[in-house]
Design an enzyme around this catalytic site. Structure first.
Site, mmCIF file in Angstrom:
data_model
loop_
_atom_site.group_PDB
_atom_site.id
_atom_site.type_symbol
_atom_site.label_atom_id
_atom_site.label_comp_id
_atom_site.label_asym_id
_atom_site.label_seq_id
_atom_site.Cartn_x
_atom_site.Cartn_y
_atom_site.Cartn_z
ATOM 1 N N ASP A 266 36.963 35.357 44.064
ATOM 2 C CA ASP A 266 37.990 35.073 45.053
ATOM 3 C C ASP A 266 37.431 35.608 46.379
ATOM 4 O O ASP A 266 36.491 36.399 46.398
ATOM 5 C CB ASP A 266 39.312 35.753 44.681
HETATM 6 C C1 GLC Z 1 42.580 33.297 48.655
HETATM 7 C C2 GLC Z 1 43.216 32.960 47.325
HETATM 8 C C3 GLC Z 1 42.458 31.915 46.553
HETATM 9 C C4 GLC Z 1 41.833 30.946 47.545
HETATM 10 C C5 GLC Z 1 40.766 31.707 48.281
HETATM 11 C C6 GLC Z 1 40.137 30.857 49.391
HETATM 12 O O1 GLC Z 1 42.692 34.655 48.921
HETATM 13 O O2 GLC Z 1 43.488 34.058 46.453
HETATM 14 O O3 GLC Z 1 43.384 31.245 45.680
HETATM 15 O O4 GLC Z 1 41.269 29.834 46.861
HETATM 16 O O5 GLC Z 1 41.231 32.920 48.828
HETATM 17 O O6 GLC Z 1 41.088 30.571 50.353
#
Ligand code: GLC
Length: 745
Positions: A266
């Site tokens: 993430d």
């Molecule tokens: C965010 C979310 C994830 C997302 C990523 C990119 O913090 O937790 O679901 O795909 O970062 O935006």
């Protein structure tokens, strides 16, 4: 070199025998060569620095390729509900492109509420076409974290409280996306069930609970859905961050399940260099190094798996074994996506996608209550409908966090209902209350100015006045995508309606002739006012066509068949979470992180309410139709099921009403002779069956031992104990219509 020649010869032989045009370039560039040969060929040509390069981001949403070899960089994109607008190279804000207004598909909770695998395949194919058209290789979705607490801010992005429902619904979505040569990146792996302190909280979960509740949907996505990517979650499990968690990524995902794709962190989820290298992370995205602003022009080199990794390799602290595994997985993903064999180009914002969004959203709308059949709307020619509430007009696709979308248009309920009635009825809108007038997120703007300076008293008085002579009063309220509503990074504080909406509902109930309440939300909302309404509808964030989809159901153009993907309690306290330690977790003074104890174990959602005989306002699986159904003639194909074998259980379902409709027949299994404490029943099958008025159909499920088993942590194995089992055929977890029992020998 010898190995390389052998591989090429094999590739040429294969090409020759399938009379493909002879390809005389290097194997990795041959689109028709087997992926694994392309992977090995490319790997053998790459330097160590090039391999390391691929394992980290080079911008907010891209990770490196190998320019020297003509291997493209990898483009990642949010989100589960549609293709996020292009963002700036190093920022979350949209870049202001004019060609990236997408189709917003319904929130995944809306898809889950359809209980319809065909709808999920349609969804995956459609959103996959939009990702492909936008030249994206990894779609950062779907999200399938279990609704453990109704307060989780991201329940709207997920598929409800039951692992079987989420598992069956995620597989077609993944397949549909990947048919387009786009990798689905299933998230957030794993036990990531709250937003509170999401980057600082450690989920403490016993093995049985982990394997029975929190892993099955991910396992289905990987083993049945063949997902090409998985996103590690921000939280910790058993004291280790999930973006480099040895147990979850190495032992279970890549070990037990044989996952051959890539693990993407993430954004900012990679926290420890050494662990990132050793415990299964393949692509590090969004890391907060010394910040991207004001740092070196290419501060991405500060990522854990960038220069520090190269340094560690050169100093001999790391072998190239992990590196080659990461590089193989990334190359495999590239050969499945941007360098895939058959060129296809997807489609973007096309009528078929708008129609799909509308159909999926309508199929998930849940009719909770319909006294005296006030629905579908039956408005006399020239009659008057008064719509009350902020969610009659509020655009819901903007905001909510990373699932934020910029769309070509979004039909709100006011427009949808006006579209349905044209000039046949007078449609009046009253604000009723003021909730959130926010209108933009990451520089995406709804264009709506919802400012209204009237007092709550004035707003209610105006709505009541308009309602007095209306044929129908429809209150459309609920939640929205603002903080502490359905919103990433925050959780809700309770399960009731915010903004004193209950006052408006109570006032309208006093004067309304036919009173309908539509709750638009992505998570469970308790309804102490339910007796005040003649009809209640659970609407969702339906995306671009949301208003039309809702109107289709309210007018009867679509006979509702949606079923609740989560339980709706009378109040939050009725649920299984009783202590701070369970939620939001506790942080002792010497604790570095919060500890969230999943001590309710497997008793999540209806498993809790049914096993502990706790009444719920609306049960898991509940949903009415404009017709009625009866179940009969439940039976098992044989009295005894042999170990290792299967058994068929079936039930007849009759449409006893006078309109055609669809019933979601739910199969729950009960294990009354279990030697251990098990939930009273568990969902192990569902089928959507369309029945014309008066028609009867037999619905059959073939089940094997996995439908009867519980997970024995000591043995680390699934166990189906001999003895009696009950197949319960139900219209909801609290509405068992028929039963057939059999014995497992
Ligand atoms: C965010 C979310 C994830 C997302 C990523 C990119 O913090 O937790 O679901 O795909 O970062 O935006």
């Amino acid at each position: 070199m010898k190995k390389l020649i052998v591989l090429s010869a094999a590739a040429i032989a294969i090409a020759a025998c399938c009379n493909q045009p002879k390809f005389d370039g290097p194997v990795y560039l041959n689109p028709n060569a087997p992926v694994e040969e392309r992977v090995e060929d490319a790997l053998s040509r790459m330097t160590m620095e090039e391999k390391v390069g691929m394992t980290t981001a080079q911008s907010k949403f891209s990770s490196r390729g190998v320019p020297r070899l003509g291997i493209p960089e990898v483009w990642h994109t949010d989100g589960p509900h549609g293709i996020r607008p292009e963002v700036l190279w190093d920022d979350w804000d949209q870049a202001g492109w004019t060609n990236d207004s997408c189709t917003a598909f319904p929130a995944l909770i809306n898809l889950a509420a359809t209980w319809d695998k065909e709808m999920s395949l349609l969804y995956g194919r459609s959103i996959g076409e939009e990702a492909r058209y936008r030249k994206k290789d990894i779609l950062l979705g779907p999200g399938i974290n279990i609704c453990r607490t109704p307060l989780n801010g991201r329940n709207f992005e997920y598929m409800g409280e039951d692992p079987y429902l989420a598992g069956k619904m995620v597989v077609p979505y993944v397949k549909g996306v990947q048919e387009n040569g786009v990798a689905a990146c299933v998230k957030h792996y794993a036990v990531n069930n709250q937003e509170f302190q999401r980057t600082q909280s450690n989920s403490v979960v016993d093995d049985r609970t982990l394997y029975e509740i929190y892993l099955p949907a991910f396992k289905a996505a990987v083993v049945e859905g063949d997902a090409w990517a998985i996103m590690g979650s921000y939280n910790l499990y058993n004291g280790q961050f999930n973006c480099h968690n040895k147990r979850l990524l190495c032992d279970i995902l890549k070990g037990e399940w044989g996952f051959d794709g890539v693990v993407v962190s993430d954004w900012g989820g990679c926290r420890v260099s050494e662990e990132a290298v050793k415990y299964g992370l393949d692509i590090e995205m969004g890391t907060w190094t010394n910040g991207l602003r004001g740092a070196a022009s290419d501060s991405y080199r500060n990522y854990h798996m960038a220069d520090p990794y190269i340094k560690g390799l050169r100093e001999g602290r790391y072998t190239t074994e992990e590196l080659d595994d990461k590089a193989r997985r990334i190359l495999r993903t590239i050969f499945r996506t941007s360098m895939r064999p058959e060129p296809n180009y997807g489609r973007f914002v096309c009528p078929e996608h708008y129609q799909a969004a509308r159909e999926i959203s309508a199929a998930g709308v849940v009719l909770l209550k319909n006294e005296d059949n006030v629905l579908p709307l039956n408005v006399p020619e020239g009659g008057k409908i008064v719509l009350v509430g902020e969610n009659v007009v509020k655009k819901m696709v903007v905001g909510g966090g990373s699932s934020n979308l910029k769309t070509a248009y979004e039909v709100n309920p006011l427009e949808g209902i006006r579209n349905a009635f044209g000039d046949k009825a007078q449609i009046v809108w009253e604000r009723g209350y003021v909730g959130d007038i926010g209108r933009s997120y990451n520089r995406v703007d709804t264009g709506q100015d919802l400012t209204d300076n009237r007092s709550p008293k004035e707003l209610i008085a105006s709505a009541v006045e308009a309602a007095k002579d209306a044929d129908y009063v429809i209150f459309i309220g609920g939640l929205n995508k603002s903080a502490h509503q359905d919103n990433e990074s925050t959780d809700r504080y309770d399960t009731f309606l915010p903004y004193a909406q209950e006052d408006v509902i109570n006032a309208l109930a006093e004067v309304a002739d036919k009173f309908v309440v539509v709750n638009i939300s992505g998570s469970p909302v308790s309804m102490p006012w339910a007796d005040k309404a003649d009809a209640i509808v659970q609407g969702w964030y339906g995306g671009t066509e949301s208003g039309n989809a809702l109107a289709d159901v309210l007018t009867g153009k679509v006979n509702p068949s949606g079923r609740l993907p989560f339980s709706i309690p009378f109040k939050y306290e009725d649920g299984p979470i009783k202590t701070e330690a369970q939620y939001p977790g506790i942080k002792e003074e010497d604790d570095q992180y919060w500890q969230t104890h999943y001590s309710e174990g497997v008793y999540v959602g209806y498993r809790w309410y049914d096993s502990k005989d706790v009444p719920v306002q609306w049960p898991f699986g509940h949903g009415l139709s404009y017709t009625t159904f009866e179940y009969s003639n439940a039976k098992a194909s044989k009295p005894v099921m042999k170990k290792g074998g299967t058994i068929k259980v079936s039930v007849d379902v009759t449409n006893t009403g006078d309109v055609d409709g669809a019933e979601i027949v739910q199969l729950y299994i009960a294990d009354p002779q279990a030697s251990i404490d098990r939930p009273a029943k568990e969902l192990k099958g569902f089928e959507k069956v369309y029945l014309k008025a008066g028609q009867t159909a037999q619905v059959t499920f073939e089940i094997a031992e996995d439908a009867l088993s519980w997970f024995d942590a000591e043995k680390h194995a699934w166990v189906a104990e001999p003895g009696e089992f009950q197949a319960l055929f139900a219209a909801s977890s609290k509405d068992v219509r028929a039963m057939a029992s059999f014995e497992l020998k």
